[in-house]
Design a protein around this motif. Structure first.
Motif, PDB file in Angstrom:
ATOM      1  N   VAL A 314      42.240  43.693  31.006  1.00  0.00           N
ATOM      2  CA  VAL A 314      43.140  43.890  32.137  1.00  0.00           C
ATOM      3  C   VAL A 314      43.411  45.369  32.326  1.00  0.00           C
ATOM      4  N   SER A 315      43.533  45.738  33.576  1.00  0.00           N
ATOM      5  CA  SER A 315      43.945  47.102  33.923  1.00  0.00           C
ATOM      6  C   SER A 315      44.999  46.999  35.019  1.00  0.00           C
ATOM      7  N   ILE A 316      46.180  47.568  34.765  1.00  0.00           N
ATOM      8  CA  ILE A 316      47.247  47.620  35.760  1.00  0.00           C
ATOM      9  C   ILE A 316      47.389  49.078  36.178  1.00  0.00           C
ATOM     10  N   ASP A 317      47.110  49.340  37.448  1.00  0.00           N
ATOM     11  CA  ASP A 317      47.032  50.716  37.928  1.00  0.00           C
ATOM     12  C   ASP A 317      47.915  50.938  39.152  1.00  0.00           C
ATOM     13  N   ILE A 318      48.421  52.162  39.263  1.00  0.00           N
ATOM     14  CA  ILE A 318      49.009  52.624  40.513  1.00  0.00           C
ATOM     15  C   ILE A 318      47.854  53.120  41.385  1.00  0.00           C
ATOM     16  N   VAL A 319      47.737  52.558  42.610  1.00  0.00           N
ATOM     17  CA  VAL A 319      46.660  52.970  43.509  1.00  0.00           C
ATOM     18  C   VAL A 319      47.255  53.465  44.823  1.00  0.00           C
ATOM     19  N   ASP A 320      46.522  54.381  45.471  1.00  0.00           N
ATOM     20  CA  ASP A 320      47.011  54.909  46.750  1.00  0.00           C
ATOM     21  C   ASP A 320      46.637  53.975  47.893  1.00  0.00           C
ATOM     22  N   GLU A 321      46.920  54.416  49.140  1.00  0.00           N
ATOM     23  CA  GLU A 321      46.688  53.552  50.292  1.00  0.00           C
ATOM     24  C   GLU A 321      45.213  53.239  50.497  1.00  0.00           C
ATOM     25  N   LYS A 322      44.315  54.042  49.880  1.00  0.00           N
ATOM     26  CA  LYS A 322      42.875  53.786  49.978  1.00  0.00           C
ATOM     27  C   LYS A 322      42.359  52.954  48.801  1.00  0.00           C
ATOM     28  N   GLY A 323      43.277  52.552  47.920  1.00  0.00           N
ATOM     29  CA  GLY A 323      42.886  51.751  46.770  1.00  0.00           C
ATOM     30  C   GLY A 323      42.361  52.555  45.600  1.00  0.00           C
ATOM     31  N   GLN A 324      42.515  53.885  45.674  1.00  0.00           N
ATOM     32  CA  GLN A 324      42.023  54.732  44.601  1.00  0.00           C
ATOM     33  C   GLN A 324      43.051  54.818  43.467  1.00  0.00           C
ATOM     34  N   PRO A 325      42.633  54.611  42.222  1.00  0.00           N
ATOM     35  CA  PRO A 325      43.574  54.658  41.095  1.00  0.00           C
ATOM     36  C   PRO A 325      44.225  56.036  40.960  1.00  0.00           C
TER      37      PRO A 325
END
Length: 675
Positions: A314-325
Motif C-alpha cells: 500500500v502507498s498513501i500519498d498526497i497528490v496534486d490536482e494532476k495526480g502527481q505524488p
C-alpha cells in the motif's frame, strides 16, 4: 515634620501598597483565567480531532480562514470525513501538544498518530494559529491541517497491491484450496421496474436464490446504490448455465467474485478447514488485520494463515490536482503469499472419504518410509465452501445439532486402539524374550481369568483355538494369548517397551494431535488393567494419526518414522523402538489375515499383491457380560514395496459398518498407484 505628618505618610504608603497589590492580583487572576481559556480551547481542538468529530472540530476555526481558500466550513468537514474514511482511520492520537504565545496570537503544535486499516501513519509536526476575538478564541484553518504539506488543490490517493491468498496443492500439484471466480447474483435497481412490478421481481429473485426480501431491500437501500450499479446479493456455490441466466427475473444480473474454493469439499474439510471474514476478536489479537480481510478459521488454513495470506502493498500519498505524488504518508511493501504443497493424495483422500459413507469414521494413510500422510479424512463432514460463501442459520443449525459431530476431526481425536495394538504387544514380547515364534500355548474356551482375585472380570476371545502360537494369536486376534503374555512380561518390562514409542509426545504437525497416553496414572495398579492394555483397551488413548505413527515400526525394521503433511520436509525418525527381527516377524505373520480364507481381512486379498492387515475392535460397555458399543479398526501394510500403510476406524460399527467393509476401494487404488 511631626508625628502627625509621619502617620499620614505611613497611611499613604500602605494605601498605595494595597492598590498596587490589588492591581497585581487583578493581573495575576486575569492571566490565570486567560491561561485556562487557552488550555480549554486547545483541549476542545485535540478532543474533537481524537474523536473524529469533524463538525465540532471545524467549528473551532474562524469563518475567514475558510473563505481565504474559497471553501466553506461544511465542505471542509466533508473533505475530512471523505479522506479519513478513505484511508480507514480507526483511532487518532494527538501527541506532543505545545502552546507558544506570540505577539497577538498563540501557535499550537502537535503530532498525529493515525491507526488505519492499512497501517500506522505518524505525521510530521502540525502548527495552527489561535487568535482571540471578543473574549473567545478561534483557530486559523489551512489545508496543511489535514496533513502537513497539503495545499488547497491536493488530495489523498490510496494505491494498493493486493496479495491473492496462496493456494494449497496435493502431492501431485492438484489444487485442493484455490482462489476461484464464483458467479455472484446481483440486482441492477433501475431494471426492477416500479411499484407492484418491482415488488414482484424482488419476490421472484428471493424465491429463486433463497434470499429474504428484507435482506434484498436492505442491500438496495445502501447509500452508494444507484439505478445503473450492480448490487451483489448472493454468491453462488454452483454456476448457472447460459439458459438459466437468460431466464433470470427482471432486475437480476450475474457478476463474478473471487473467493476461496475447495474442489474436494467435505473430503478435505477437517484437514484444510476454511477461510472467513475477520472478527473483532481476530483484529484484537492481530491489529494488522482489517475488517475486509479474510483469514484461516480452522485446519491448515488457520495453521498456515500468515504464509498463505501474505501482505498487500500500500502507498498513501498526497497528490496534486494532476495526480502527481507530492508526499508519501505511508508505504508498505507487498509480501508475496506462499503456495503450500501437501503430502496428501487428493484422489486417495476422495476415495477414502466416499468409502466412509457419511458414518462416524476416519481414515489415515501414510508413506511409511517418509511419514508423509497420503490421506487424513473423516466422516461425517461439512461443506467448507458454504462456510466461505455464507452459510445460512438453518444450514449451520443442522451441522451444530448433528449428534454425529460433523465438525470433529476424528483422525486427531483419541480412541482406545483395540486389537490393532496387539502388534505392539507382540513386538515388545519378542524383544524381551517372553514371546517366541515356536511356542504353542494351550487355551481352553472363550474366556479366561488369572484367578479368583479377578472376581467377575474375564478376558474373552472370539475364536476358540485350543493351541495358539504368535501367528494364530495375531491372525485370530486372541485376547487371552496377549493378556497371559503381558502378565508374564510384567508391568515393568511391558511399560518400558511402550515408553520407547511416542506416548506423551506432541507430534510436530501443523494440526494439533493430543498426545497418546498409556494409562491415567503412572502405574496400572492391577493385573486386570495390564492385561486389558495388552490387547488395546484398558486406559489406552491414541489418535488414529498417532496410532499409524507407532505402527510405522513394522515397515521400517523397528524404527519409528514421524508423520509429516508438508511436502519435502526432512524425515524424522526414532531408531530401535523395537528390534528389526521382531518388527518383521509381526509384519509377516499378518499376511495370513488377508491371504488365508480364514483370515478376517480375506475380502482384501489380491493374489498379485502382498498385503498384511490386522483388525481390531475396542468395545465400550458399562459392565462385564453386556453388549457395548464397538469401534472397529483396520490396520493394513504394503509388505513388499512398503510404499503405504493405513488405518481405518469406524465408530459404533454394529450400526455403521466395520472398518474392513470401508477399505476395499482405497486399498485397490493404493495397490494400483503405489507399487
Amino acid at each position: 515634620m511631626g508625628k502627625q505628618g509621619n502617620k499620614k505618610i505611613i497611611v499613604g504608603l500602605a494605601a498605595a501598597g494595597i492598590i498596587i497589590c490589588s492591581i497585581a492580583g487583578y493581573f495575576i487572576v486575569k492571566s490565570q483565567n486567560e491561561k485556562k481559556k487557552v488550555e480549554n480551547t486547545v483541549s476542545k481542538y485535540t478532543d474533537s480531532l481524537t474523536k473524529q468529530e469533524f463538525s465540532t472540530y471545524n467549528n473551532l476555526f474562524s469563518e475567514e480562514s475558510f473563505t481565504k481558500y474559497d471553501t466553506t466550513r461544511d465542505e471542509v468537514v466533508q473533505r475530512y470525513e471523505t479522506i479519513f474514511a478513505g484511508i480507514g482511520v480507526k483511532n487518532i492520537k494527538v501527541e506532543d501538544v505545545a502552546t507558544k504565545p506570540k505577539d497577538d496570537y498563540y501557535e499550537i503544535s502537535y503530532n498525529l498518530k493515525l491507526d488505519t486499516e492499512f497501517g500506522e501513519i505518524i505525521t510530521e509536526k502540525y502548527t495552527v494559529d489561535m487568535k482571540k476575538a471578543d473574549e473567545t478564541y478561534s483557530f486559523t484553518w489551512t489545508p496543511a491541517l489535514i496533513f502537513p504539506g497539503m495545499s488547497a488543490d491536493d488530495t489523498i490517493k490510496v494505491s494498493t497491491d493486493e496479495a491473492a491468498r496462496g493456494e494449497i496443492m496435493d502431492r501431485n500439484g492438484i489444487k485442493i484450496a484455490e482462489n476461484y471466480d464464483y458467479q455472484q447474483v446481483g440486482i441492477t435497481p433501475g431494471q426492477l421496474g416500479e411499484g407492484a412490478d418491482k415488488e414482484q421481481n424482488i419476490q421472484a429473485i428471493s424465491d429463486k436464490f433463497g434470499v429474504s426480501t428484507d435482506n434484498i431491500n436492505e442491500k438496495l437501500s445502501q447509500a452508494w446504490v444507484q439505478d445503473d450499479l450492480f448490487v451483489p446479493i448472493k454468491t453462488l456455490e454452483n454456476s448457472l448455465s447460459v439458459m438459466e441466466i437468460a431466464a433470470l427475473p427482471s432486475g437480476a444480473a450475474i457478476g463474478n467474485t473471487n473467493q476461496r474454493h475447495y474442489p474436494y469439499g467435505e473430503a478435505t474439510a477437517h484437514l484444510l478447514g476454511y477461510v472467513g471474514k475477520v472478527s473483532a476478536e481476530d483484529i484484537e489479537k492481530n491489529p494488522e488485520l482489517s475488517e475486509n480481510d479474510s483469514i484461516g478459521k480452522s485446519g491448515l488454513e488457520a495453521a498456515f494463515d500468515e504464509k498463505l495470506r501474505g501482505k498487500r502493498g500500500v502507498s498513501i500519498d498526497i497528490v496534486d490536482e494532476k495526480g502527481q505524488p507530492q508526499k508519501t504518508l505511508l508505504k508498505i511493501e507487498k509480501v508475496e503469499p506462499t503456495n503450500i504443497t501437501l503430502t496428501i493424495d487428493s484422489e486417495a483422500q476422495k476415495i477414502a472419504y466416499d468409502s466412509l459413507g457419511g458414518k462416524p469414521s476416519t481414515a489415515v494413510i501414510s508413506s511409511p518410509k517418509t511419514g508423509e500422510l497420503l490421506v487424513a479424512t473423516g466422516a461425517p463432514s461439512y461443506n467448507p465452501n458454504k462456510m466461505v460463501l455464507g452459510i445460512s442459520e438453518e444450514e449451520y443449525k443442522v451441522y451444530a445439532e448433528d449428534t454425529n459431530l460433523p465438525f470433529m476431526s476424528r483422525f486427531a481425536n483419541r480412541y482406545a486402539p483395540g486389537s490393532t495394538f496387539k502388534t505392539i504387544t507382540a513386538a515388545i514380547g519378542l524383544d524381551s524374550g517372553h514371546i517366541t515364534t515356536t511356542e504353542e500355548r494351550s487355551i481352553d474356551g472363550l474366556k479366561w481369568q488369572k484367578d479368583d482375585s479377578w472376581g467377575g472380570f474375564w478376558t474373552t476371545r472370539v475364536k476358540e483355538t485350543p493351541v495358539v502360537d504368535l501367528k494364530k494369536a495375531l491372525v485370530y486376534s486372541d485376547n487371552i494369548f496377549f493378556a497371559q503374555k503381558s502378565l508374564e512380561m510384567g508391568e515393568d518390562v511391558f511399560r518400558s517397551g511402550l515408553n520407547k514409542f511416542i506416548f506423551g509426545e506432541e507430534l510436530d504437525l501443523p494440526i494439533y494431535i493430543e498426545p497418546a497416553s498409556i494409562s491415567n496414572e503412572e502405574t496400572f495398579h492391577s493385573d486386570i488393567l495390564l492385561a486389558d492394555t495388552a490387547y488395546g483397551q484398558g486406559e489406552l488413548m491414541i489418535s488414529p494419526i498417532a496410532q499409524l505413527t507407532m505402527y510405522s515400526v513394522f515397515m521400517n525394521d523397528g524404527a519409528l518414522v514421524y508423520p509429516q503433511i508438508v511436502k519435502d520436509q526432512e524425515v524424522k525418525t526414532k531408531a530401535d523402538v523395537v528390534g528389526a527381527e521382531s518388527a518383521n516377524i509381526v509384519l509377516n505373520d499378518l499376511i495370513d489375515s488377508v491371504a488365508s480364507p480364514e483370515g478376517y481381512v480375506y475380502n482384501l486379498y489380491n493374489p498379485d499383491f502382498a498385503l498384511a492387515a490386522k483388525t481390531g475392535t475396542a468395545e465400550i460397555k458399562e459392565k462385564q457380560d453386556t453388549l457395548g458399543t464397538e469401534n472397529s479398526f483396520l490396520l493394513f501394510f504394503d509388505v513388499n514395496n512398503r510404499n503405504f500403510m493405513g488405518l481405518i476406524m469406524s465408530e459404533n460399527s454394529r450400526e455403521n459398518g466395520t472398518a474392513t467393509e470401508k477399505a476395499s476401494a482405497v486399498v485397490q487404488y493404493l495397490e494400483a498407484h503405489y507399487q
